[in-house]
Design an enzyme around this catalytic site. Sequence first.
Site, mmCIF file in Angstrom:
data_model
loop_
_atom_site.group_PDB
_atom_site.id
_atom_site.type_symbol
_atom_site.label_atom_id
_atom_site.label_comp_id
_atom_site.label_asym_id
_atom_site.label_seq_id
_atom_site.Cartn_x
_atom_site.Cartn_y
_atom_site.Cartn_z
ATOM 1 N N HIS A 180 -45.922 -13.376 -64.588
ATOM 2 C CA HIS A 180 -47.132 -13.900 -63.950
ATOM 3 C C HIS A 180 -47.559 -13.085 -62.744
ATOM 4 O O HIS A 180 -48.480 -13.458 -62.040
ATOM 5 C CB HIS A 180 -46.917 -15.381 -63.584
ATOM 6 C CG HIS A 180 -46.653 -16.219 -64.796
ATOM 7 N ND1 HIS A 180 -47.652 -16.831 -65.523
ATOM 8 C CD2 HIS A 180 -45.508 -16.490 -65.470
ATOM 9 C CE1 HIS A 180 -47.131 -17.467 -66.567
ATOM 10 N NE2 HIS A 180 -45.820 -17.265 -66.549
ATOM 11 N N GLU A 200 -24.809 -2.112 -52.476
ATOM 12 C CA GLU A 200 -23.568 -1.987 -51.694
ATOM 13 C C GLU A 200 -22.603 -0.951 -52.272
ATOM 14 O O GLU A 200 -21.997 -0.191 -51.523
ATOM 15 C CB GLU A 200 -22.877 -3.348 -51.580
ATOM 16 C CG GLU A 200 -23.657 -4.329 -50.705
ATOM 17 C CD GLU A 200 -22.846 -5.541 -50.301
ATOM 18 O OE1 GLU A 200 -21.781 -5.384 -49.687
ATOM 19 O OE2 GLU A 200 -23.264 -6.665 -50.640
ATOM 20 N N LYS A 239 -23.302 -5.460 -37.745
ATOM 21 C CA LYS A 239 -22.473 -6.550 -37.225
ATOM 22 C C LYS A 239 -21.934 -6.184 -35.841
ATOM 23 O O LYS A 239 -21.868 -7.026 -34.946
ATOM 24 C CB LYS A 239 -21.322 -6.857 -38.195
ATOM 25 C CG LYS A 239 -21.797 -7.580 -39.459
ATOM 26 C CD LYS A 239 -20.658 -8.013 -40.370
ATOM 27 C CE LYS A 239 -21.188 -8.746 -41.590
ATOM 28 N NZ LYS A 239 -20.174 -9.147 -42.552
ATOM 29 N N ARG A 247 -17.508 -8.688 -51.530
ATOM 30 C CA ARG A 247 -18.189 -8.639 -52.843
ATOM 31 C C ARG A 247 -17.214 -8.452 -53.997
ATOM 32 O O ARG A 247 -17.585 -8.633 -55.155
ATOM 33 C CB ARG A 247 -19.263 -7.545 -52.865
ATOM 34 C CG ARG A 247 -18.722 -6.124 -52.733
ATOM 35 C CD ARG A 247 -19.859 -5.133 -52.579
ATOM 36 N NE ARG A 247 -19.416 -3.746 -52.433
ATOM 37 C CZ ARG A 247 -18.907 -3.220 -51.328
ATOM 38 N NH1 ARG A 247 -18.733 -3.984 -50.251
ATOM 39 N NH2 ARG A 247 -18.549 -1.946 -51.276
ATOM 40 N N SER A 263 -20.362 -13.404 -50.078
ATOM 41 C CA SER A 263 -19.847 -14.777 -50.112
ATOM 42 C C SER A 263 -20.858 -15.763 -50.690
ATOM 43 O O SER A 263 -20.498 -16.869 -51.068
ATOM 44 C CB SER A 263 -19.444 -15.237 -48.705
ATOM 45 O OG SER A 263 -18.288 -14.549 -48.300
ATOM 46 N N SER A 321 -17.259 -18.180 -46.325
ATOM 47 C CA SER A 321 -17.304 -16.852 -45.694
ATOM 48 C C SER A 321 -15.956 -16.212 -45.937
ATOM 49 O O SER A 321 -14.933 -16.746 -45.490
ATOM 50 C CB SER A 321 -17.582 -16.965 -44.197
ATOM 51 O OG SER A 321 -17.340 -15.706 -43.589
ATOM 52 N N THR A 365 -18.605 -14.723 -40.212
ATOM 53 C CA THR A 365 -20.024 -14.370 -40.335
ATOM 54 C C THR A 365 -20.863 -15.332 -39.499
ATOM 55 O O THR A 365 -20.809 -16.554 -39.703
ATOM 56 C CB THR A 365 -20.440 -14.385 -41.820
ATOM 57 O OG1 THR A 365 -19.669 -13.381 -42.473
ATOM 58 C CG2 THR A 365 -21.902 -14.111 -42.024
ATOM 59 N N SER A 380 -14.626 -13.472 -44.735
ATOM 60 C CA SER A 380 -13.955 -13.110 -43.475
ATOM 61 C C SER A 380 -13.728 -14.335 -42.601
ATOM 62 O O SER A 380 -12.804 -14.364 -41.788
ATOM 63 C CB SER A 380 -14.808 -12.101 -42.699
ATOM 64 O OG SER A 380 -16.041 -12.704 -42.355
HETATM 65 O O1 PA5 Z 1 -20.392 -7.446 -49.136
HETATM 66 C C1 PA5 Z 1 -20.308 -7.618 -47.924
HETATM 67 O O2 PA5 Z 1 -19.418 -7.103 -47.220
HETATM 68 C C2 PA5 Z 1 -21.303 -8.511 -47.250
HETATM 69 O O3 PA5 Z 1 -22.347 -8.846 -48.104
HETATM 70 C C3 PA5 Z 1 -20.576 -9.768 -46.719
HETATM 71 O O4 PA5 Z 1 -20.175 -10.573 -47.784
HETATM 72 C C4 PA5 Z 1 -21.505 -10.523 -45.779
HETATM 73 O O5 PA5 Z 1 -21.823 -9.704 -44.686
HETATM 74 C C5 PA5 Z 1 -20.883 -11.823 -45.273
HETATM 75 O O6 PA5 Z 1 -19.579 -11.633 -44.833
HETATM 76 P P1 PA5 Z 1 -18.472 -12.680 -45.302
HETATM 77 O O7 PA5 Z 1 -18.477 -12.572 -46.792
HETATM 78 O O8 PA5 Z 1 -17.200 -12.230 -44.695
HETATM 79 O O9 PA5 Z 1 -18.928 -14.006 -44.809
#
Ligand code: PA5
Length: 369
Positions: free
Chosen positions: A264, A248, A360, A161, A68, A109, A114, A111
């Site tokens: 540098h 990921e 989580k 993502r 996010s 976010s 978070t 979801s």
């Molecule tokens: O790719 C992912 O699942 C994570 O990087 C999430 O984006 C991260 O944990 C944050 O969650 P959210 O995007 O639901 O806020």
Amino acid sequence: MQDSHTQILNSLSNRDNLTKLDTLGMMDLVLGFPKQCRDGAAISWQYGHGSTAQTDIRNVVYTGLGGSAIGGDLLRCLADEYGSIPIIVNRDYTLPAWVGPSTLLLAASYSGNTEETLAATTAGLKAEAQIAMVTSGGTLAKIGAAEGCPVAIVPGGQPPRTATGYLFFPALTYLQHRHFLRKDFQEDSEETFLVLEKMAKEYGPDVPVEQNPAKQLAIQLFGKIPVLYGSQGYRGVAAYRWKCQFNENTKIAAFSNVLPEQNHNEILAWVLGEKQASNWSAIFLRDPKEEELQPRIATRVAVTKELVSRTTPVHEIFAQGESLLARLLSIIYMADFVTVYLAYLYGICPTDIGYIDHLKEALAKEVSK
Ligand code: PA5
């Protein structure tokens, strides 16, 4: 090895083979990204009270994590070029001490649940910042409704993502609506969608290795640790996105940095290259107009490439398109294909994020004790 990898990636034109390697459908989401960007640009905001007032906002803080947060990085790149006020990206529970009534806090976010983003939003409310949100729902949307904040509710149900189009475009629309960007992005957006659509055709699973640069790069990166170097500015943001997508989607270590800063310090990491870098692979992310517009950067890239190539293979990826928006989105889109193809070669599910889920869950248990 290369032959068997070519065979694996060429077999993907058969849908059954693709599904066997990609049981949770990551490639469909990757291919759907251009349309998602179009849809994201059309998402309407549920405006809260007072949201359109051009009050004395002096800075924008985009707060979010992981998938996010990337939307904020992209916005910052545009604001660096076209913004009338500064924008920073915050990836933490807390906010900088200077956040106050003159701050627009954009909480993102996917979801909506978070904990760091929720804590930063609560801190923003306490600091009396103006708050707007992009989310698919969850607790963030509930806070937004309770507080009367402008909220963009985006379609849910996919890995964050893969939702960059949903997270970024509504935030861009909002900043435009508030006149914090000195450019109308309608034309650039249209160009961007066309560039992305063309890329989806050129790099998709049906296109054989021989004509598919994304598949070719994935094969060359097998067994390597990718080191991403952005040549400057927005390519540094892209380098970080590539790194995260390797982490990921492919579940491998990857590292990123940006020039000129890399010159540098980190350039010296290649001195003992033979001893430690035998399985590194460098990827330079570049702008097609660098030679013409940033000759000093082009020279830096040339010298850096020569030093790095003494110990490791060097690859180059160029952004596509004319507008900054198209170049930004195109250079990150290529990463989606490469990292997913490489996951197939490792026999890894690109969608699964077991360790993140585990973390989580462990944190949630701690709270409920
Ligand atoms: O790719 C992912 O699942 C994570 O990087 C999430 O984006 C991260 O944990 C944050 O969650 P959210 O995007 O639901 O806020």
